[in-house]
Design a protein around this motif. Structure first.
Motif, mmCIF file in Angstrom:
data_model
loop_
_atom_site.group_PDB
_atom_site.id
_atom_site.type_symbol
_atom_site.label_atom_id
_atom_site.label_comp_id
_atom_site.label_asym_id
_atom_site.label_seq_id
_atom_site.Cartn_x
_atom_site.Cartn_y
_atom_site.Cartn_z
ATOM 1 N N TYR B 2 13.744 49.720 35.956
ATOM 2 C CA TYR B 2 12.579 49.825 36.464
ATOM 3 C C TYR B 2 12.701 48.596 37.706
ATOM 4 O O TYR B 2 12.201 48.930 38.842
ATOM 5 N N ARG B 5 14.767 49.211 40.797
ATOM 6 C CA ARG B 5 14.006 50.313 41.361
ATOM 7 C C ARG B 5 12.956 49.787 42.306
ATOM 8 O O ARG B 5 12.954 49.846 43.562
ATOM 9 N N GLU B 6 12.128 48.871 41.690
ATOM 10 C CA GLU B 6 10.990 48.164 42.351
ATOM 11 C C GLU B 6 11.585 47.249 43.443
ATOM 12 O O GLU B 6 11.059 47.160 44.512
ATOM 13 N N ARG B 13 9.434 48.725 51.367
ATOM 14 C CA ARG B 13 7.931 48.538 51.866
ATOM 15 C C ARG B 13 7.988 47.906 53.048
ATOM 16 O O ARG B 13 7.072 47.886 53.965
ATOM 17 N N ASP B 198 -2.418 44.112 43.690
ATOM 18 C CA ASP B 198 -3.090 45.092 42.867
ATOM 19 C C ASP B 198 -2.105 45.501 41.855
ATOM 20 O O ASP B 198 -2.499 45.750 40.670
ATOM 21 N N GLU B 199 -0.825 45.598 42.131
ATOM 22 C CA GLU B 199 0.168 46.231 40.916
ATOM 23 C C GLU B 199 0.029 45.266 39.898
ATOM 24 O O GLU B 199 0.298 45.737 38.521
ATOM 25 N N ILE B 202 -2.626 45.466 37.717
ATOM 26 C CA ILE B 202 -2.853 46.475 36.844
ATOM 27 C C ILE B 202 -1.505 46.257 35.641
ATOM 28 O O ILE B 202 -1.698 46.640 34.350
ATOM 29 N N MET B 203 -0.393 45.845 35.991
ATOM 30 C CA MET B 203 0.725 45.519 35.128
ATOM 31 C C MET B 203 0.193 44.923 33.828
ATOM 32 O O MET B 203 0.556 44.953 33.061
ATOM 33 N N ALA B 208 2.169 44.562 30.639
ATOM 34 C CA ALA B 208 3.376 44.417 30.933
ATOM 35 C C ALA B 208 3.720 42.873 30.562
ATOM 36 O O ALA B 208 2.606 42.246 30.757
ATOM 37 N N ASP B 210 4.957 38.942 31.306
ATOM 38 C CA ASP B 210 5.164 38.178 32.636
ATOM 39 C C ASP B 210 6.920 38.254 32.922
ATOM 40 O O ASP B 210 6.915 38.470 34.112
ATOM 41 N N PHE B 212 8.718 40.457 32.420
ATOM 42 C CA PHE B 212 8.841 41.753 33.196
ATOM 43 C C PHE B 212 8.368 42.069 34.813
ATOM 44 O O PHE B 212 8.997 42.843 35.622
#
Lengths: 231, 285
Positions: B2, B5-6, B13, B198-199, B202-203, B208, B210, B212
């Motif tokens: 993950y 990928r991020e 982005r 925002d992400e 929500i994480m 999630a 810290d 991670f």
């Protein structure tokens, strides 16, 4: 399962502060939390979610205590708590399915598990057909359903709902509320903060806790439904 | 998985932002690269000079042959010494006549050979710094058969000082530019953290950890550092080719230096993003 013991929370301007409040939510229970703005409803939810710590007193959630919980354990605790907001808080650049999947991805779930679980959750909230829609393509009620699906991703013990119907019309409100009832019927406890007194009145069998100025002024679960005004 | 990928998504982005920070790091490391190229070539030139530094011991005219033989064997056993060559008076005279052709008539009219016999002592590579040479010269000078010792004292001192200055300048410049690169990466990570506010909220909301949450940002910083370092190597190579073809012949930087430079770029990226993300995540509630 959730217990607040003599909890005081101070804020600089006092709005939302709590004043020696004690409260317990049992496993599988459904409870309304009402009160005017600034009475302390959201503060209670934040304390349970460990976003905030009490100024004094203790918050205990599923074996964790606010007095000694470590940062890593807060993350683990939050997987046992679903949170639903009035303003949804969905990622606008991701589809409904991706928003639900996100909750599982960020806790390290495997892709195969994520795929099957996301499909199941979206079906559960009646949005299987709209899995690939972006939030802006969904109605308010549908967005709230995505939020509920996300909140259920980790099979939580409790759902904290902060004015979840605040932005919805009456019909959508009823639909969302029915969904909370069915989730509760399946065993998940629900703490439902709301201003919607009509909704509360239409469900007299549900426990009602009313707050004012950071104190509980009425708790229908107390003996004989007696008023427990403290001032 | 993950996190990787991020990190890749972050590049997609905000390509301008990440491209800009990689370019700034590349620029910083490119300057270090140029200096490295210069330092390496200066060092090579100095080593060349050093390797030519010899200690010459002029012997007394009355030195017995057996003593000279013994001294020669003795000196050859010095740890610093690679070779000792005996130059007889006759050989010295012949060399002088050959090398100073214009003085041939003077040498030709001489009835006696005025030149002394000598021992020419070469030192091992890397043993030619000022203190080592002085030590060897002083030990040889103490031998009774030795009249005088010469070793180009001024040269040795200058080479030594030049090397020190080059080393110190490279270290200072390296640290300075590493600090600049770290600041740039830190600023880029700060912007990336706030762009994904925002992400992150929500994480945290869904549990999630810290560690991670931090991982994609740290990987992003590390990759930015790596890309910057590779670009800097390519830039330095370009300048090297250009100068080698048109101005002077240069030697390319050793592979170990290049690897160290790329590793340093990556580590600077890693550390800068770790510090930045730790600091700025705290600002998001």
């Amino acid at each position: 399962m959730i217990r607040l013991d003599n909890v005081t929370k101070d804020y600089p301007r006092n709005a939302g502060a709590l004043n020696g409040l004690s409260f317990e939510l049992r496993k599988g229970e459904f409870c309304f939390l009402t009160g005017h703005s600034g009475a302390g409803k959201s503060t209670i939810l934040k304390l349970i979610h460990m976003v905030e710590r009490p100024t004094s007193g203790e918050v205990r959630v599923s074996g964790y205590s606010s007095t000694n919980i470590r940062s890593r354990d807060i993350a683990l605790l939050r997987r046992k708590i679903g949170y639903v907001f009035q303003d949804f808080r969905l990622l606008q650049d991701r589809t409904a399915a991706e928003n639900v999947a996100f909750a599982l991805e960020v806790t390290g779930a495997r892709q195969t598990v994520i795929r099957s679980k996301v499909g199941r959750l979206l079906s559960h909230v009646g949005l299987a057909a709209k899995a690939e829609k972006l939030p802006m393509e969904l109605s308010g009620g549908e967005q709230q359903r995505v939020v509920i699906a996300r909140a259920l991703a980790h099979d939580p013990l409790v759902l904290l709902a902060d004015e979840p119907t605040g932005n919805l019309d009456e019909r959508a409100t009823d639909g969302i509320f029915d969904m909370f009832r069915s989730i509760n019927a399946a065993g998940t406890a629900i703490l439902f903060a709301t201003h919607n007194l009509d909704l509360v009145r239409r469900n007299p069998s549900i426990r009602l806790v009313e707050l004012a100025h950071g104190e509980i002024i009425h708790d229908s679960a107390r003996e004989h439904g007696a008023d427990v005004r403290t001032s | 998985m993950y996190a990787l990928r991020e990190a890749a998504t972050a590049f997609r982005r905000a390509p301008v932002l990440t491209g800009l920070s990689a370019a700034m790091i590349a620029l910083s490391l490119f300057v270090i690269g140029l200096f490295g190229l210069a330092a390496h070539n200066v060092r090579q030139a100095l080593e060349n000079v050093e390797s030519r530094v010899e200690v010459v011991a002029y012997l007394r005219d009355d030195a017995p042959e057996a003593s000279i033989q013994a001294a020669q064997e003795d000196i050859a056993r010095f740890r610093e010494v690679s070779a000792v060559r005996f130059i007889s008076r006759e050989e010295a005279f012949a060399v002088a006549r050959r090398e100073f052709d214009e003085l041939g008539s003077i040498f030709g009219s001489l009835e006696v050979n005025p030149l002394p016999a000598s021992l020419e002592i070469s030192l091992h590579q890397g043993q030619a710094d000022a203190s080592v040479i002085r030590g060897v010269a002083s030990r040889i000078g103490d031998m009774p058969i030795v009249e005088e010792v010469q070793f180009g004292e001024d040269w040795v001192d200058k080479v030594y000082v030049l090397r020190r200055i080059a080393g110190l300048a490279m270290l200072t410049l390296g640290l300075g530019f590493a600090a600049v690169a770290a600041l740039i990466i830190g600023a880029a990570i700060r912007m990336a953290v706030f762009a994904r506010k925002d992400e992150i909220v929500i994480m945290r909301l869904v549990g999630a950890t810290d560690a991670f949450i931090r991982r994609p940002f740290v990987i992003e910083g590390m990759i930015t550092g790596l890309i910057g370092a590779v670009l800097a190597v390519l830039g330095t190579w370009g300048v090297f080719r250009l100068l080698s073809n048109s101005v002077m012949e240069l030697t390319w930087i050793p592979a170990a230096w290049l690897l160290a430079g790329v590793a340093a770029g990556t580590v600077v990226g890693l550390l800068a993003s770790m510090v930045a993300v730790r600091r700025h995540l705290g600002e998001i509630v």
